[in-house]
Each structure stands twice: as C-alpha cells, then as structure tokens.
Scaffold this motif. Structure first.
Motif, PDB file in Angstrom:
ATOM      1  N   ARG A 165      39.524  39.387  34.778  1.00 40.92           N
ATOM      2  CA  ARG A 165      40.161  38.950  33.524  1.00 40.92           C
ATOM      3  C   ARG A 165      40.682  40.156  32.749  1.00 40.92           C
ATOM      4  O   ARG A 165      41.737  40.081  32.111  1.00 40.92           O
ATOM      5  CB  ARG A 165      39.174  38.171  32.653  1.00 40.92           C
ATOM      6  CG  ARG A 165      38.573  36.914  33.269  1.00 40.92           C
ATOM      7  CD  ARG A 165      39.606  35.814  33.499  1.00 40.92           C
ATOM      8  NE  ARG A 165      40.346  36.016  34.728  1.00 40.92           N
ATOM      9  CZ  ARG A 165      39.841  35.795  35.940  1.00 40.92           C
ATOM     10  NH1 ARG A 165      38.599  35.405  36.092  1.00 40.92           N
ATOM     11  NH2 ARG A 165      40.591  35.967  37.014  1.00 40.92           N
ATOM     12  N   TYR A 166      39.942  41.274  32.786  1.00 38.37           N
ATOM     13  CA  TYR A 166      40.392  42.469  32.065  1.00 38.37           C
ATOM     14  C   TYR A 166      41.679  43.011  32.673  1.00 38.37           C
ATOM     15  O   TYR A 166      42.600  43.398  31.947  1.00 38.37           O
ATOM     16  CB  TYR A 166      39.310  43.546  32.078  1.00 38.37           C
ATOM     17  CG  TYR A 166      39.732  44.811  31.354  1.00 38.37           C
ATOM     18  CD1 TYR A 166      39.858  44.821  29.965  1.00 38.37           C
ATOM     19  CD2 TYR A 166      40.045  45.974  32.055  1.00 38.37           C
ATOM     20  CE1 TYR A 166      40.261  45.960  29.288  1.00 38.37           C
ATOM     21  CE2 TYR A 166      40.448  47.117  31.381  1.00 38.37           C
ATOM     22  CZ  TYR A 166      40.553  47.102  30.005  1.00 38.37           C
ATOM     23  OH  TYR A 166      40.973  48.227  29.350  1.00 38.37           O
ATOM     24  N   GLY A 223      43.089  47.172  24.604  1.00 39.36           N
ATOM     25  CA  GLY A 223      42.182  46.272  23.915  1.00 39.36           C
ATOM     26  C   GLY A 223      41.429  46.934  22.783  1.00 39.36           C
ATOM     27  O   GLY A 223      40.835  46.244  21.948  1.00 39.36           O
TER      28      GLY A 223
END
Length: 260
Positions: free
Chosen positions: A78-79, A137
């Motif tokens: 997902r990252y 992020g």
C-alpha cells in the motif's frame, strides 16, 4: 490524534478498531502479543484476537513463532502505491532524479493533502545530508521547512494562522521559528527573495530552499519544489540554487501539465 467531535455518525467500529490495532503493531517493531495489543488499544482480548486474525489473513500483520505480531507485507504494498500516486506522472519523477544527479542535492515535491502540508516525492542527492524523516507522506514541521513555507505562503494570513494553530510550531532546533510574527516576516523575506528558505530550522547544519511549481485556485493542486543542502553551501550559493530550482520547477510543471 483523532478529534472525537469529528467522528462520523455512521462510523464502522470494527474497521476503526482494526486500524487502531494495525497502528499499535506498526509502532512496535519488536512485535506485540494479543494481550499487549488489547491493552494498548483498550479492547478486550477476545475482540483483539478476532481483529488480529482477520488482519493476519489479509496480510496486514504477521504472526511470528513466539506468538507476537508484526506489520505484514501488504502494508508495504500500500505504501508503494501511495508513493506512486503522490509522485505523479513518470516525467516528474525523472525530472527529480535528473536534478538530484546533476546538482548532488536531494530534491522534494510537496503539496496539500487533505488540507495538510505533505511531502509527496523524493530524489536523493549524494551531496545533501541524509534526512531520514523526509520520505513521501511526511506531514510535520511545515513551519520549519522551506517546502512547508512555500505552500503556506499560498494561503491567506487567516488560513495560515489557523493552520499553525492547529498543527503547532514545534521547535525542531534552536533556530526554528515558533511565533506567527517571526514566521510572517520570514515568508515576506522569502517573497522578496523569490524562494522560501530555511537555515538550520528543521535540522542543525542543513538548509532547504523551495519555489512554487504550480499555483492553482484549488489548494490541493498547488505543488512546490524544494532541495536540501549543507547550510554552509547555501550561504555562498543561494542565487545559483534559486536559478536551478526555477529551471527544474518549469520541467516539473511541464510534466504535470502533460498528464492532465
């Protein structure tokens, strides 16, 4: 920190609890037992057991032989997807890599994500000090980074002050600006200079410069470009850094435009 007043009326408790479990496991690289997870998340052991089993089945946590749980590989997947989405079209990533290679300085892109300043792409340069926090992020310290300053400078004064009140002005170093008055004066100096700048405000001995790439009425579409270098080099090369940043910013803007 979750705002209890912002809790939706249709909140699905089991999903919320599962995410709390995942967050707790993620903060414990040595692993946690079900009882430890339950205690940290303020859940019953039975509820925690069901949540952990589900997360393990989906690959988001892994059970080790000693009975502890660690983060699973699905989180890494997902990252990677997040990093790809943040970076944008391939031409943008290639422009950043080329800039980092040509100058030796690490280059960064940033924008507002959900109303919060976030770093969205990184290309490491061999001449820049390594900043382990600055990964896609990263959403802290907007007041202490040139990237954050360049984005906050696009807001109105009232919007900016609301942002600073909400997220605070943590002192990362003794040079960090911690009042709105000094911050506003610093932004004004950046406007006159043609780039936002910080010298040792986020990390001692490191400087960062940033310019606006893509202005837009929609704040979530505004993009800034920054680079990091030793503070000693910035003191003697600020004009050169600005010129190169503006050149790279034009290439990034072209890459973004080509994808629209």
């Amino acid at each position: 920190m979750r705002d209890p007043l912002a809790e939706p009326s249709d909140l699905i408790r089991s999903v919320s609890r599962a995410l709390r479990v995942l967050e707790s496991v993620g903060r414990a690289p040595k692993g946690l037992t079900v009882k430890q997870i339950a205690r940290r998340c303020e859940l019953t052991v039975a509820t925690t057991y069901h949540l952990v089993r589900t997360l393990a089945y989906e690959g988001y946590v892994i059970r080790r032989e000693d009975g502890t749980y660690i983060v699973g590989l699905e989180v890494a997947d997902r990252y990677r997807e997040l990093v790809t989405a943040f970076r944008g079209p391939p031409a943008v990533g290639e422009t950043l890599r080329r800039a980092a290679l040509d100058t030796g300085y690490s280059h960064y892109l940033g924008r507002f994500v959900g109303g919060q300043v976030a770093l969205t792409a990184v290309a490491e340069g061999h001449r820049s000090p390594y900043l382990e926090d600055l990964v896609p992020g990263f959403d802290e310290g907007a007041h202490a980074t040139a990237l954050g300053k360049a984005l906050l400078a696009t807001l109105s004064v009232d919007q900016r002050h609301r942002y600073l009140r909400e997220y605070g002005m943590r002192p990362f170093t003794t040079a960090t600006l911690t009042t709105t008055e000094t911050f506003e004066a610093d932004l004004a100096a950046g406007d006159r200079r043609g780039m936002q700048l910080e010298m040792g405000q986020f990390r001692q001995g490191v400087a960062c410069a940033a310019v606006l790439v893509a202005p837009d009425k929609d704040m979530e579409r505004r993009v800034v470009l920054a680079c990091a270098l030793p503070a000693s080099e910035m003191m003697t090369s600020a004009r050169v850094v600005r010129a190169k940043l503006l050149t790279v910013a034009r290439s990034v803007a072209d890459g973004i435009a080509s994808d629209n």
